[in-house]
Scaffold this motif. Structure first.
Motif, PDB file in Angstrom:
ATOM      1  N   SER A  82      -1.270  -4.399  -3.950  1.00  0.00           N
ATOM      2  CA  SER A  82      -0.564  -3.365  -3.038  1.00  0.00           C
ATOM      3  C   SER A  82      -1.452  -3.034  -1.642  1.00  0.00           C
ATOM      4  O   SER A  82      -2.561  -2.263  -2.105  1.00  0.00           O
ATOM      5  CB  SER A  82      -0.074  -2.132  -3.638  1.00  0.00           C
ATOM      6  OG  SER A  82       0.528  -1.172  -2.640  1.00  0.00           O
ATOM      7  N   THR A  83      -1.116  -3.556  -0.726  1.00  0.00           N
ATOM      8  CA  THR A  83      -2.146  -3.297   0.429  1.00  0.00           C
ATOM      9  C   THR A  83      -1.649  -2.780   1.613  1.00  0.00           C
ATOM     10  O   THR A  83      -0.428  -3.546   2.253  1.00  0.00           O
ATOM     11  CB  THR A  83      -3.041  -4.510   0.932  1.00  0.00           C
ATOM     12  OG1 THR A  83      -3.487  -5.098  -0.623  1.00  0.00           O
ATOM     13  CG2 THR A  83      -4.071  -4.316   1.878  1.00  0.00           C
ATOM     14  N   ARG A 102      -7.652  -3.457   1.101  1.00  0.00           N
ATOM     15  CA  ARG A 102      -7.072  -2.386   1.386  1.00  0.00           C
ATOM     16  C   ARG A 102      -6.410  -2.408   2.761  1.00  0.00           C
ATOM     17  O   ARG A 102      -5.340  -1.564   3.068  1.00  0.00           O
ATOM     18  CB  ARG A 102      -7.811  -1.264   1.292  1.00  0.00           C
ATOM     19  CG  ARG A 102      -8.651  -0.962  -0.187  1.00  0.00           C
ATOM     20  CD  ARG A 102      -7.539  -0.583  -1.110  1.00  0.00           C
ATOM     21  NE  ARG A 102      -6.903   0.640  -0.860  1.00  0.00           N
ATOM     22  CZ  ARG A 102      -5.709   1.208  -1.530  1.00  0.00           C
ATOM     23  NH1 ARG A 102      -5.683   0.556  -2.892  1.00  0.00           N
ATOM     24  NH2 ARG A 102      -5.041   2.093  -1.028  1.00  0.00           N
ATOM     25  N   VAL A 103      -6.813  -3.071   3.461  1.00  0.00           N
ATOM     26  CA  VAL A 103      -6.423  -3.338   5.048  1.00  0.00           C
ATOM     27  C   VAL A 103      -6.106  -4.755   5.593  1.00  0.00           C
ATOM     28  O   VAL A 103      -5.562  -4.838   6.589  1.00  0.00           O
ATOM     29  CB  VAL A 103      -7.538  -2.474   6.059  1.00  0.00           C
ATOM     30  CG1 VAL A 103      -7.740  -1.225   5.628  1.00  0.00           C
ATOM     31  CG2 VAL A 103      -8.943  -3.307   5.902  1.00  0.00           C
ATOM     32  N   LEU A 162     -14.739   2.869  -2.067  1.00  0.00           N
ATOM     33  CA  LEU A 162     -13.528   2.420  -2.245  1.00  0.00           C
ATOM     34  C   LEU A 162     -12.648   3.272  -3.158  1.00  0.00           C
ATOM     35  O   LEU A 162     -11.478   3.574  -3.204  1.00  0.00           O
ATOM     36  CB  LEU A 162     -14.006   1.035  -3.431  1.00  0.00           C
ATOM     37  CG  LEU A 162     -12.883   0.303  -3.954  1.00  0.00           C
ATOM     38  CD1 LEU A 162     -12.182  -0.413  -2.996  1.00  0.00           C
ATOM     39  CD2 LEU A 162     -13.714  -0.707  -5.040  1.00  0.00           C
ATOM     40  N   GLU A 180      -7.380   4.554   6.306  1.00  0.00           N
ATOM     41  CA  GLU A 180      -8.489   3.650   5.834  1.00  0.00           C
ATOM     42  C   GLU A 180      -9.352   2.965   6.698  1.00  0.00           C
ATOM     43  O   GLU A 180     -10.566   2.979   6.556  1.00  0.00           O
ATOM     44  CB  GLU A 180      -7.579   2.507   4.897  1.00  0.00           C
ATOM     45  CG  GLU A 180      -7.088   3.156   3.562  1.00  0.00           C
ATOM     46  CD  GLU A 180      -5.439   3.337   3.959  1.00  0.00           C
ATOM     47  OE1 GLU A 180      -5.065   3.732   5.050  1.00  0.00           O
ATOM     48  OE2 GLU A 180      -4.690   3.614   3.048  1.00  0.00           O
ATOM     49  N   MET A 216      -6.328   1.458  -8.632  1.00  0.00           N
ATOM     50  CA  MET A 216      -6.003   0.776  -7.358  1.00  0.00           C
ATOM     51  C   MET A 216      -5.505  -0.579  -7.580  1.00  0.00           C
ATOM     52  O   MET A 216      -5.978  -1.263  -8.551  1.00  0.00           O
ATOM     53  CB  MET A 216      -7.317   0.663  -6.593  1.00  0.00           C
ATOM     54  CG  MET A 216      -7.063   0.025  -5.212  1.00  0.00           C
ATOM     55  SD  MET A 216      -8.535  -0.253  -4.318  1.00  0.00           S
ATOM     56  CE  MET A 216      -9.361  -1.577  -5.407  1.00  0.00           C
ATOM     57  N   PRO A 233      -2.895   0.798   8.699  1.00  0.00           N
ATOM     58  CA  PRO A 233      -3.479   1.682   7.870  1.00  0.00           C
ATOM     59  C   PRO A 233      -4.558   2.375   8.376  1.00  0.00           C
ATOM     60  O   PRO A 233      -5.825   2.250   8.061  1.00  0.00           O
ATOM     61  CB  PRO A 233      -3.932   0.876   6.571  1.00  0.00           C
ATOM     62  CG  PRO A 233      -4.451  -0.314   7.371  1.00  0.00           C
ATOM     63  CD  PRO A 233      -3.112  -0.899   8.413  1.00  0.00           C
ATOM     64  N   LEU A 256     -10.920   5.489  -0.471  1.00  0.00           N
ATOM     65  CA  LEU A 256      -9.933   4.709   0.019  1.00  0.00           C
ATOM     66  C   LEU A 256      -8.749   4.833  -0.900  1.00  0.00           C
ATOM     67  O   LEU A 256      -7.357   4.419  -0.351  1.00  0.00           O
ATOM     68  CB  LEU A 256     -10.148   3.145   0.078  1.00  0.00           C
ATOM     69  CG  LEU A 256     -10.915   2.912   1.267  1.00  0.00           C
ATOM     70  CD1 LEU A 256     -11.493   1.243   1.060  1.00  0.00           C
ATOM     71  CD2 LEU A 256     -10.534   3.137   2.629  1.00  0.00           C
ATOM     72  N   GLY A 257      -8.837   5.123  -1.950  1.00  0.00           N
ATOM     73  CA  GLY A 257      -7.597   5.146  -2.920  1.00  0.00           C
ATOM     74  C   GLY A 257      -6.867   6.496  -2.820  1.00  0.00           C
ATOM     75  O   GLY A 257      -5.698   6.796  -3.522  1.00  0.00           O
ATOM     76  N   ILE A 311     -12.512  -3.682  -0.753  1.00  0.00           N
ATOM     77  CA  ILE A 311     -12.311  -2.728   0.530  1.00  0.00           C
ATOM     78  C   ILE A 311     -11.308  -3.502   1.469  1.00  0.00           C
ATOM     79  O   ILE A 311     -10.471  -2.807   1.967  1.00  0.00           O
ATOM     80  CB  ILE A 311     -13.804  -2.429   1.196  1.00  0.00           C
ATOM     81  CG1 ILE A 311     -14.150  -1.505   0.038  1.00  0.00           C
ATOM     82  CG2 ILE A 311     -13.405  -1.708   2.521  1.00  0.00           C
ATOM     83  CD1 ILE A 311     -15.570  -1.080   0.520  1.00  0.00           C
TER      84      ILE A 311
END
Length: 541
Positions: A5-6, A132-133, A172, A327, A1, A324, A175-176, A129
């Motif tokens: 990059s999100t 990611r968002v 986590l 996610e 991950m 997203p 989420l990938g 986490i």
């Protein structure tokens, strides 16, 4: 991950060039690593200075963590959970503490440093986490809410926090993406989670299954894959759980293991008031000051409802490609099902341990524009910082005293507890059998029975009382320090109270010689070879 990059970075809430420049800066690996390190170190430092007197003297550990540390000393002595002592969760936490105590010694600092480390790991994971968002300062808010609101009342290194770490790791991983290797890894982590807390492991497994089905119905997965994904997820979880528990099932028998892991938690665990919904009233009564008026309402309002509010309020927008959503939905489902795992007894301590996904969603919802939203966000940031910093400062500044116990130099904040432990230091020796207050780790004492304490409810079973009496007689335990009978009545006349054999044995073989200033009672065996000195606090005539 990749930290740079999100998906959540697609939205610019303000539309300004300045904001865009800030977002681009936030995408840099250096910025991400700095943010991760900062929130983790801050969390560890706050927890450390709440449980240690500078520079390195641990405060006397309490809560349920000391019970798991006591259980670990039993394992090191050759005993087994479910056979030699009562345990109602899988062996993961007992084994972890046993490994630490074996490597570092029977020291009172271990439960405190374990909790500080777990808190720092959780802060790190929820920040990852969040990335990611979200981007920018919003990604740091869940960690700040954790250390400011959730941790102050749940700083107890038990199975709840161990299982939260592995649950967040599983989240986590998923989420990938939902490739077969990631699904297998997430399933294995669900199994590890269940090895600490069986209900949480099952809960996040159910959350992931629901997510995979939802994602397939949404049309983003080939319909033939989701069934295999769910089977792989469940199989990996069951396999890990079976491997870890196999030895204990073999050693104590499937029936006894099943009774301790499943039957007892369902039938008898909820009988004390602190293990059911009545804990809401008890929690409010126990808290004082800022804890009662800030942490209590925030945790009870945010943790149970944030995930539900998110799912209900955003479901019409899930086809919008600018957010997203997969996610976010996965985070919401994980948080909701983690709450269900402790919903039977939603204490502030348990809610704090499962509230991390809710904090991520709360921070995400607060990132949207609007004057009211900005005010709420600013107020929560200020309150969280205040809650995080005030308690460690108070811990360092208020009265404390230290004793050189067999478990190492230990600090006390309570003068009456300090007096009690000072007396016990003079009248006990390492390896001695003892029953009553949780003094086993600090004084290296040994418990002759299967339970650490007694409860005047169905929680303490007749067979446990009988085994305790048998152990007291077999080892001729010279003294006991019991809580006041006002707290734990030995006689109530209720059918649920099974303590009569213990009460009869106590009265026949022991004499209450003193009462400590905090109400704890000193009982000395009548035929002890050397009479014990009285406490010089309050003598029973």
């Amino acid at each position: 991950m990749s930290l740079s990059s999100t998906p959540g970075a697609q939205i610019d809430s303000s539309g300004s060039n300045q904001h865009t420049q800030s977002e681009n800066t936030a995408r840099s690996p250096a910025h991400s690593l700095t943010l991760l390190a900062s929130i983790s170190i801050f969390t560890f430092a706050v927890c450390y200075f709440r449980s240690f007197i500078f520079p390195s003297v641990p405060l006397l550990p309490g809560g349920d963590a000391i019970g798991f540390a006591n259980a670990a000393t039993r394992i090191l002595a050759g005993q087994l959970p479910y056979r030699d002592y009562l345990q109602v969760v899988p062996p993961g936490t007992d084994l972890t503490y046993a490994l630490l105590l074996r490597e570092f010694g029977l020291h009172t600092w271990i439960p405190n440093i374990v909790m500080a480390t777990l808190a720092a790991i959780v802060a790190l994971l929820i920040t990852l986490i969040s990335m990611r968002v979200m981007q920018g300062i919003s990604a740091a808010l869940p960690g700040l809410f954790l250390v400011g609101f959730l941790l102050p009342e749940s700083l107890d290194g038990t199975h709840h926090w161990f299982s939260t770490v592995t649950a967040l790791l599983a989240l986590l991983v998923l989420l990938g993406g939902d490739t077969f290797p990631r699904v297998a890894a997430a399933g294995a982590l669900c199994g590890v989670t269940a090895c600490f807390t069986q209900t949480k492991g099952a809960a996040i497994l159910a959350a992931f299954v629901v997510y995979l089905i939802w994602k397939a119905n949404r049309g983003s997965d080939p319909s033939r894959d989701w069934v295999r994904h769910c089977l792989l997820l469940s199989g990996a979880a069951a396999g890990i759980f079976a491997v870890v528990n196999a030895y204990f099932v073999w050693a104590v028998g499937l029936r006894q293991w099943w009774y301790c892991i499943v039957i007892f938690p369902l039938r008898y665990y909820p009988t004390p008031a602190i293990n059911n919904w009545r804990i809401l009233a008890y929690d409010f009564g126990w808290r004082t000051g800022l804890s009662r008026w800030i942490a209590y309402p925030f945790v009870y309002a945010s943790v149970p409802f944030t995930c539900i509010v998110f799912l209900m309020s955003t479901r019409r927008r899930w086809k919008d490609k600018t957010e997203p959503w997969p996610e976010l939905v996965l985070i919401a489902l994980t948080g909701f099902f983690m709450f269900l795992a402790i919903a039977q007894s939603p204490s502030l301590k348990r809610l704090g341990s499962v509230g991390s996904p809710a904090m991520v969603l709360l921070a995400w919802m607060l990132r949207h524009p609007g004057r009211v939203t900005r005010l709420i966000r600013a107020g929560l940031i200020i309150a969280a910082l205040m809650m995080a910093l005030i308690t460690p400062v108070r811990t360092q500044l208020r009265w404390h005293a230290s004793l050189d116990l067999p478990g190492g130099r230990t600090a006390f904040e309570d003068k009456m507890q300090y007096q009690e432990y000072s007396w016990a230091l003079e009248h006990t020796r390492p390896g001695q059998f003892f029953f009553g207050m949780p003094m086993y780790l600090p004084f290296h004492l040994r418990n002759p029975g299967p339970v650490d304490g007694l409860d005047a409810s169905e929680y303490t079973r007749p067979e446990q009382v009988a085994a305790l009496v048998q152990g007291l007689e077999a080892h001729q335990v010279p003294l006991m320090i019991l809580p006041s009978e006002e707290k734990y009545p030995l006689a109530s006349g209720l059918p649920s109270n099974h303590l009569a054999p213990f009460r009869d044995y106590l009265c026949q073989n022991y004499q209450r010689t003193s009462i400590f200033a905090n109400g704890d009672e000193l009982w000395q065996r009548r035929d002890a070879a050397v009479p014990l000195a009285r406490c010089a606090l309050e003598t029973v005539r």
